[in-house]
Design an enzyme around this catalytic site. Structure first.
Site, short mmCIF file in Angstrom:
data_model
loop_
_atom_site.label_atom_id
_atom_site.label_comp_id
_atom_site.label_asym_id
_atom_site.label_seq_id
_atom_site.Cartn_x
_atom_site.Cartn_y
_atom_site.Cartn_z
N THR A 187 -7.40 10.35 0.84
CA THR A 187 -7.58 11.44 -0.37
C THR A 187 -6.55 11.19 -1.46
O THR A 187 -5.57 10.51 -1.27
CB THR A 187 -7.88 12.90 0.11
N ASN A 233 0.16 10.47 6.34
CA ASN A 233 -1.06 10.27 7.08
C ASN A 233 -1.85 11.20 7.22
O ASN A 233 -3.08 11.15 7.81
CB ASN A 233 -0.54 9.56 8.40
N THR A 257 0.77 -1.11 0.19
CA THR A 257 -0.04 0.03 0.06
C THR A 257 0.88 1.08 0.20
O THR A 257 1.37 1.59 -0.79
CB THR A 257 -0.98 0.03 1.26
N THR A 308 1.49 -9.44 12.74
CA THR A 308 1.81 -8.22 11.98
C THR A 308 0.93 -8.16 10.71
O THR A 308 0.03 -8.95 10.20
CB THR A 308 3.14 -8.19 11.51
#
Lengths: 409, 409
Positions: A409, A404, A159, A196
């Site tokens: 967005t 973060n 990600t 994890t």
């Protein structure tokens, strides 16, 4: 060509498909906005003995439940499906139905029984999966799976990660070559508790599920559970291990002559992945390793190491290459375990900054140069007992905030 | 002109010298590199009944020990000395000797018995105080002390703080006007445990030390102990209250008819200062308030509120005005107390984002506009019981990283 480490060796360029029987693949199904892989799978030729550890966050995501059910059915998995871009967490009954649909579709695509399929997801919390995209992707997965698909799989689980995290070791068991490989994702919401973010370990060793589970628990405890990026335990943490048994060794148990080598190799895979996750924490510029020695219990050593590695002040001082050991000792003092306030030593790498709780004059320039490196080792010696523990994390940077402040967005 | 709030009123422009009998002052003695005040004192006309709460960090700074000894000697203080720029923490025997020298010098300068003087320090950890500068400054303090010196005192206690934090309330006790005032510093290493960075409360009410201590403990528990900036508990946290008794009321106890008003006023001072510290956290652009309702115990409500307010992910989402409630519920789920995972409601201000643990469609633009404000209220309802708690903190910003990457330099 392999590099020898004790009784096992690291396999250069090794991946989760190096162990016999495993193939993998990945593709873009539309969950990520850019054309990056967001759906991946590891498939085994045979039902593999399986074990897993899962987040202790009470809001456990839907796919974790489904994977636990699959493993509970017979202790085996033959395919492990993963999507990134959407965590399918806090999505209620619909989320659970979606995770089951993913399992069903994957089983159908690969011609497997449903209970041989595990599912896992990572990404934003609280949004329903766009199921037509996901199911469309799963249908195409079999054509993408290949013997050298470890890299595609790694891409599919990222990600905000910057680099893929994979490792493979080999060792000899009963005169046969056995491999243990792993892939992981991490980056943010990383403060694992019993598991994890996402870890996938494959091996061709023959080992029963129960034994595999025991080893996985032990290794997770001192590797994945000892890293933190931001102190936030995810809803989706999971490490899954699949053992194909195709190396055809005698089944591994602690009584086996090669057990220690296998356990050491397994630990190497876990520690490598854990450190790789910490180093690639959101916005990180370096890996920080905190070792606590001389504690009067392992529990205390672990808690103190995790408190220091989790301190925002210690993390930002490392980013700024500021040898501000006062923040380290303040963290030691608030970790919740009694320490002798007069006997603490602290080193930054080889540079001693505190001895017997007294400041040591040190070369500030040398300390700054050391802290500017890619690896910062903080060593705390409590001089109370024999227990020790090591934790890993990363520095706190402008990029952590940037990433973060606008994740969705 | 005062603003009525329940049975007490806020005194506009009030400071720690508003209560009868108190004067204060500050000056620059050379601990800060720029010409800002770094030494301050509050002095009372008479020995004031005193109470204090102190950090639970095991590496308690030297001046805290000295202040505790002073109060233990007779329950009274007549002068409270403070320096900023150096915490005199982790400085061993020399640090303790220095704190005692400061007390001795201050007692001499103001003609007081030593046990009537308290000492406190804030700043960098692990460096010895430049005592000639400090002692030179203390000698000059008496000439700087004045009836309207509250502002100078506030300036002297700031480090990375941006604004001074002071408040005064008044109320009527036995037909006489009683004042309660407070000043505080905060900013970084703020995660108080039984006390906060530095808080100074003065009152002219007549109240015995033991009663004052009890009230201070209660108020600290729900105010100073419920804020966090960075999760790091300082070595120097301390809140001190001094009661001159010059309002000449009947001594206040819970049996007194005006006790409730006094306790409410006292709580107002504590909460105001605690929130001011949170709002002025290092790099902060806004105050975040987390209220947890419907918990099955106060302990659970407190732990969950503090876990949410301490989450780096929640803090950075607030900075970025991102209505990422998934991070809130993930924090609720890892706080260590059992919650019903199917009954959680979450609101951002008046905007409902989660009901009975299910995502609610909300107006993203409205949520963004709300989160861009100076105050973000996060309301979590667990729908399990009646217990509630509120915690305060601030957003995590680029400036937090900037400030802490180079604090010593």
């Amino acid at each position: 060509m392999t590099t020898k480490v004790n009784e096992y060796a690291v396999v250069p360029e090794g991946s989760v498909t190096t162990p016999k029987g495993f193939r993998a693949g990945g593709l873009h199904c539309g969950l990520k906005k850019t054309q990056r892989h967001d759906l991946g799978v590891i498939v085994c030729e045979v039902p593999a003995n399986a074990a897993g550890v899962y987040t202790l966050n009470q809001f456990q995501a839907a796919p974790l439940k489904v994977t636990q059910e699959s493993i509970a059915a017979g202790g085996k998995l033959q395919a492990m499906l993963v999507n990134s871009g959407n965590a399918n967490a806090c999505t209620g009954q619909q989320g659970e139905d979606d995770a089951r649909s993913m399992r069903e579709a994957c089983a159908k695509a690969f011609g497997l029984a449903e209970h041989l399929v595990g599912v896992t997801s990572t990404g934003v919390i609280g949004e329903l999966l766009p199921m037509p995209k996901v199911l469309g992707g799963i249908e195409k997965l079999p054509s993408q799976v290949k013997a050298d698909g470890g890299d595609d799989f790694c891409q599919a689980i990222l990600t905000t990660d910057l680099v893929k995290k994979e490792i493979c070791v080999s060792l000899t068991v009963d005169g046969r070559t056995v491999h243990i490989a792993g892939a992981a994702k991490g980056s943010g919401m990383i403060h694992p508790n019993m598991a994890t973010m996402l870890g996938f370990i494959t091996t061709d060793a023959k080992i029963e599920s129960a034994m595999l589970q025991k080893l996985l628990n032990e290794v997770t405890d001192s590797t994945f559970n000892m890293i933190t990026v931001d102190g936030d335990t995810s809803t989706n943490d999971m490490v899954i291990v699949m053992a194909s048994g195709l190396a055809e060794n005698e089944s591994l148990t602690p009584g086996h002559g090669d057990w220690d080598a296998f356990a050491a190799g397994f630990r190497h895979v876990g520690e490598y992945l854990a450190k790789a996750i910490a180093r690639d924490g959101e916005g990180a510029t370096k890996l920080i390793e905190v070792s606590v020695n001389g504690a009067d219990s392992r529990e205390a050593a672990r808690a103190i190491a995790k408190t220091v590695i989790g301190s925002s002040l210690v993390k930002s001082a490392c980013f700024g290459a500021d040898a501000n050991w006062g923040r380290i000792i303040a963290a030691v003092g608030r970790a919740g375990y009694p320490v002798n306030v007069d006997t603490v030593d602290i080193r930054l790498g080889d540079i001693s900054v505190l001895e017997q709780s007294r400041p040591v004059r040190f070369d500030e320039d040398a300390a700054e140069a050391y802290l500017k490196g890619e690896l910062v080792q903080i060593v705390v010696h409590l001089n109370m007992g024999q227990a020790l523990a090591t934790a890993w994390g990363c520095d706190l940077t402008y990029d952590y905030v940037r990433i973060n402040a606008a994740y969705r967005t």
